[in-house]
Design a protein around this motif. Structure first.
Motif, PDB file in Angstrom:
ATOM      1  N   ILE A  95      32.747 -15.102  43.415  1.00  9.06           N
ATOM      2  CA  ILE A  95      33.241 -16.073  44.389  1.00  9.06           C
ATOM      3  C   ILE A  95      34.388 -15.475  45.199  1.00  9.06           C
ATOM      4  O   ILE A  95      34.639 -15.886  46.328  1.00  9.06           O
ATOM      5  CB  ILE A  95      33.680 -17.389  43.695  1.00  9.06           C
ATOM      6  CG1 ILE A  95      33.826 -18.518  44.709  1.00  9.06           C
ATOM      7  CG2 ILE A  95      34.970 -17.196  42.910  1.00  9.06           C
ATOM      8  CD1 ILE A  95      32.550 -19.016  45.271  1.00  9.06           C
ATOM      9  N   GLU A  96      35.036 -14.489  44.622  1.00  9.63           N
ATOM     10  CA  GLU A  96      36.132 -13.839  45.346  1.00  9.63           C
ATOM     11  C   GLU A  96      35.609 -13.019  46.517  1.00  9.63           C
ATOM     12  O   GLU A  96      36.328 -12.768  47.476  1.00  9.63           O
ATOM     13  CB  GLU A  96      36.935 -12.916  44.407  1.00  9.63           C
ATOM     14  CG  GLU A  96      37.801 -13.626  43.382  1.00  9.63           C
ATOM     15  CD  GLU A  96      37.051 -14.079  42.130  1.00  9.63           C
ATOM     16  OE1 GLU A  96      35.797 -13.922  42.106  1.00  9.63           O
ATOM     17  OE2 GLU A  96      37.687 -14.585  41.197  1.00  9.63           O
TER      18      GLU A  96
ATOM     19  N   TYR B 276      27.567 -13.074  30.214  1.00 16.44           N
ATOM     20  CA  TYR B 276      26.969 -14.221  30.901  1.00 16.44           C
ATOM     21  C   TYR B 276      25.628 -13.876  31.527  1.00 16.44           C
ATOM     22  O   TYR B 276      24.906 -14.754  31.986  1.00 16.44           O
ATOM     23  CB  TYR B 276      27.919 -14.757  31.972  1.00 16.44           C
ATOM     24  CG  TYR B 276      29.021 -15.622  31.411  1.00 16.44           C
ATOM     25  CD1 TYR B 276      28.723 -16.738  30.638  1.00 16.44           C
ATOM     26  CD2 TYR B 276      30.357 -15.341  31.675  1.00 16.44           C
ATOM     27  CE1 TYR B 276      29.726 -17.536  30.131  1.00 16.44           C
ATOM     28  CE2 TYR B 276      31.373 -16.140  31.169  1.00 16.44           C
ATOM     29  CZ  TYR B 276      31.056 -17.231  30.405  1.00 16.44           C
ATOM     30  OH  TYR B 276      32.055 -18.029  29.906  1.00 16.44           O
TER      31      TYR B 276
ATOM     32  N   ALA C  37      28.050 -14.495  39.494  1.00 20.73           N
ATOM     33  CA  ALA C  37      28.396 -13.081  39.581  1.00 20.73           C
ATOM     34  C   ALA C  37      27.361 -12.165  38.946  1.00 20.73           C
ATOM     35  O   ALA C  37      27.269 -10.995  39.300  1.00 20.73           O
ATOM     36  CB  ALA C  37      29.763 -12.854  38.920  1.00 20.73           C
TER      37      ALA C  37
ATOM     38  N   ARG D  37      29.694 -31.024  26.265  1.00 15.66           N
ATOM     39  CA  ARG D  37      29.921 -30.443  27.580  1.00 15.66           C
ATOM     40  C   ARG D  37      28.874 -30.934  28.584  1.00 15.66           C
ATOM     41  O   ARG D  37      29.193 -31.369  29.685  1.00 15.66           O
ATOM     42  CB  ARG D  37      29.837 -28.908  27.453  1.00 15.66           C
ATOM     43  CG  ARG D  37      30.179 -28.149  28.695  1.00 15.66           C
ATOM     44  CD  ARG D  37      29.794 -26.683  28.525  1.00 15.66           C
ATOM     45  NE  ARG D  37      28.422 -26.472  28.894  1.00 15.66           N
ATOM     46  CZ  ARG D  37      28.024 -25.789  29.976  1.00 15.66           C
ATOM     47  NH1 ARG D  37      28.911 -25.231  30.751  1.00 15.66           N
ATOM     48  NH2 ARG D  37      26.754 -25.657  30.251  1.00 15.66           N
TER      49      ARG D  37
ATOM     50  N   ARG E 269      29.799 -23.169  34.048  1.00 18.82           N
ATOM     51  CA  ARG E 269      29.603 -23.798  32.763  1.00 18.82           C
ATOM     52  C   ARG E 269      28.493 -24.776  32.568  1.00 18.82           C
ATOM     53  O   ARG E 269      27.592 -24.874  33.342  1.00 18.82           O
ATOM     54  CB  ARG E 269      30.890 -24.321  32.251  1.00 18.82           C
ATOM     55  CG  ARG E 269      31.711 -23.122  31.810  1.00 18.82           C
ATOM     56  CD  ARG E 269      32.625 -23.435  30.733  1.00 18.82           C
ATOM     57  NE  ARG E 269      32.953 -22.234  30.009  1.00 18.82           N
ATOM     58  CZ  ARG E 269      33.902 -22.175  29.128  1.00 18.82           C
ATOM     59  NH1 ARG E 269      34.603 -23.216  28.858  1.00 18.82           N
ATOM     60  NH2 ARG E 269      34.124 -21.069  28.507  1.00 18.82           N
TER      61      ARG E 269
HETATM   62  C1  SAM Z   1      30.892 -20.800  31.389  1.00 18.26           C
HETATM   63  S1  SAM Z   1      29.580 -20.235  32.376  1.00 18.26           S
HETATM   64  C2  SAM Z   1      28.994 -21.736  33.109  1.00 18.26           C
HETATM   65  C3  SAM Z   1      27.600 -21.618  33.614  1.00 18.26           C
HETATM   66  C4  SAM Z   1      27.046 -22.939  34.194  1.00 18.26           C
HETATM   67  N1  SAM Z   1      27.826 -23.395  35.333  1.00 18.26           N
HETATM   68  C5  SAM Z   1      27.019 -24.040  33.194  1.00 18.26           C
HETATM   69  O1  SAM Z   1      27.800 -24.972  33.317  1.00 18.26           O
HETATM   70  O2  SAM Z   1      26.215 -23.965  32.291  1.00 18.26           O
HETATM   71  C6  SAM Z   1      30.447 -19.467  33.685  1.00 18.26           C
HETATM   72  C7  SAM Z   1      29.576 -18.748  34.663  1.00 18.26           C
HETATM   73  O3  SAM Z   1      30.367 -18.430  35.782  1.00 18.26           O
HETATM   74  C8  SAM Z   1      30.143 -17.102  36.146  1.00 18.26           C
HETATM   75  N2  SAM Z   1      31.400 -16.661  36.773  1.00 18.26           N
HETATM   76  C9  SAM Z   1      32.620 -16.535  36.199  1.00 18.26           C
HETATM   77  N3  SAM Z   1      33.531 -16.144  37.095  1.00 18.26           N
HETATM   78  C10 SAM Z   1      32.872 -16.025  38.275  1.00 18.26           C
HETATM   79  C11 SAM Z   1      33.259 -15.616  39.589  1.00 18.26           C
HETATM   80  N4  SAM Z   1      34.505 -15.269  39.839  1.00 18.26           N
HETATM   81  N5  SAM Z   1      32.319 -15.596  40.560  1.00 18.26           N
HETATM   82  C12 SAM Z   1      31.027 -15.953  40.284  1.00 18.26           C
HETATM   83  N6  SAM Z   1      30.598 -16.315  39.060  1.00 18.26           N
HETATM   84  C13 SAM Z   1      31.514 -16.350  38.070  1.00 18.26           C
HETATM   85  C14 SAM Z   1      29.801 -16.397  34.842  1.00 18.26           C
HETATM   86  O4  SAM Z   1      29.043 -15.224  35.053  1.00 18.26           O
HETATM   87  C15 SAM Z   1      29.019 -17.472  34.108  1.00 18.26           C
HETATM   88  O5  SAM Z   1      27.653 -17.434  34.368  1.00 18.26           O
END
Ligand code: SAM
Length: 347
Positions: free
Chosen positions: A151-152, A36, A124, A51, A76
């Protein structure tokens, strides 16, 4: 355990389920998060029109959730002008929002444009730096605060009114990202808060369903498809049986234990003429996941398929899923014809 950006985390963390082995954060970052951090991956998500349109509509057709709110958001894909996919978290002008997994920042930006008062956009990976640039380019830096960290681990300045996150993977639960959304909800959502998700039912924005149906004529490459499910577009005329819901989740109340293992016993009635039954199609919202049968079975109109469904996380990688679909065909005479057990991997 604090988490600075991008991979300095070495501690383990529970993945939330009772009795589950803890997840090594460093391994998880290498296996999952690192991709990501690349723009091509974010662009891929931004190019997913379905989406992006869904999130765009969710934000701009629900102004009451955004105007004056505090938001947070997660992952996402959304479409905003030049960019097509990104995660958004947001807040109203009068309330706050958090976006977990903000990725390119698209959902956060939309949330601000929809009137959120404050948006905490949590990401993240180093993609947070790009999100920050985008926020600035859109002159929204007074509203959207991009926070790099998981986020955790991060601490938001306050609780939020809305959490928006694009966390859905193949067959919905692959990626196990809903765990993080649950964590965000439990830590940062106000008791009166709402969570935005992709599908709306019964006038609520808090639920979604995961369904299953029966498909034909989708098998081309048996070797390739034998043990992993396919990501495929299905035409309605390939569907030979009635759909059945295997899981419904309420994002406001679901726990990680609710999604660790998903099991269902369902019935699907064949409503096509005599045809070949080649596999199962699984979807949430508009997407299908295909689980092929080898060999396919002959089915007739009026047959009922009695299906036991089970989905659990891979022991090696909790982001991947293993699905078992065990099925019997009940003929009009009442006779039951067993099909072999079928195990699939969602990788
Ligand atoms: C599927 S992508 C979606 C990105 C954006 N929100 C979009 O809709 O285009 C998921 C994103 O969430 C981040 N992510 C996943 N789990 C996370 C967490 N626990 N804390 C922070 N970011 C997280 C990933 O690094 C990634 O950039």
């Amino acid at each position: 355990m604090g988490s600075s950006a991008n991979g300095s985390r070495t501690a383990t963390t529970s993945n939330g389920g009772a009795g589950r082995a803890p997840v090594d954060k460093e391994v998880d970052f290498a296996n999952y998060f690192c991709t990501y951090a690349f723009l091509y991956h974010q662009k891929e998500m931004l190019s997913d029109r379905v989406r992006m349109d869904a999130y765009y509509d969710a934000v701009f057709r629900n102004p009451s959730h955004f105007l004056g709110k505090w938001l947070a958001f997660q992952k996402r894909w959304d479409l905003v002008r030049k960019f097509r996919r990104a995660p958004i978290g947001f807040q109203r002008r009068l309330s706050t929002r958090a976006s977990q997994g903000t990725g390119s920042g698209i959902l956060a930006i939309w949330s601000a444009q929809a009137g959120a008062r404050k948006v905490y956009a949590v990401e993240a990976t180093k993609m947070a730096e790009h999100a920050r640039q985008l926020v600035k380019a859109n002159k929204l830096e007074d509203v959207v605060e991009v926070i790099e960290g998981s986020i955790e681990d991060v601490t938001l300045p306050e609780k939020v009114d809305v959490i928006i996150s694009e966390w859905m993977g193949y067959f919905l639960l692959r990626e196990s990202m809903f765990d993080s959304v649950i964590c965000a909800r439990d830590r940062w959502l106000k008791p009166t808060g709402v969570m935005l998700k992709l599908r709306w039912r019964r006038g609520s924005d808090l639920q979604f369903q995961m369904s299953l149906l029966l498909v034909e004529n989708v098998r081309d490459d048996v070797d390739l498809c034998a043990w992993t499910s396919l990501w495929n577009n299905l035409h309605p005329n390939q569907v030979v049986g009635t759909a059945a819901i295997i899981k419904e989740l309420d994002c406001l109340t679901a726990t990680v234990d609710d999604i660790l293992n998903v099991q269902a016993s369902i019935k699907s009635s064949i409503n096509a003429g005599d045809t070949r039954f080649c596999g199962f199609g699984g979807w949430f919202d508009v997407h299908f996941r295909v689980f092929l049968l080898h060999p396919s079975a002959l089915v007739h109109e009026g047959n009922d398929l009695i299906v036991d469904f089970s989905m659990s996380r891979s022991k090696e990688n909790h982001r991947l899923m293993e699905v078992e679909l065990n099925c019997e065909i009940r003929q009009s005479s009442g006779e039951l014809l067993p099909l072999s057990r079928n195990k699939f991997y969602i990788e």
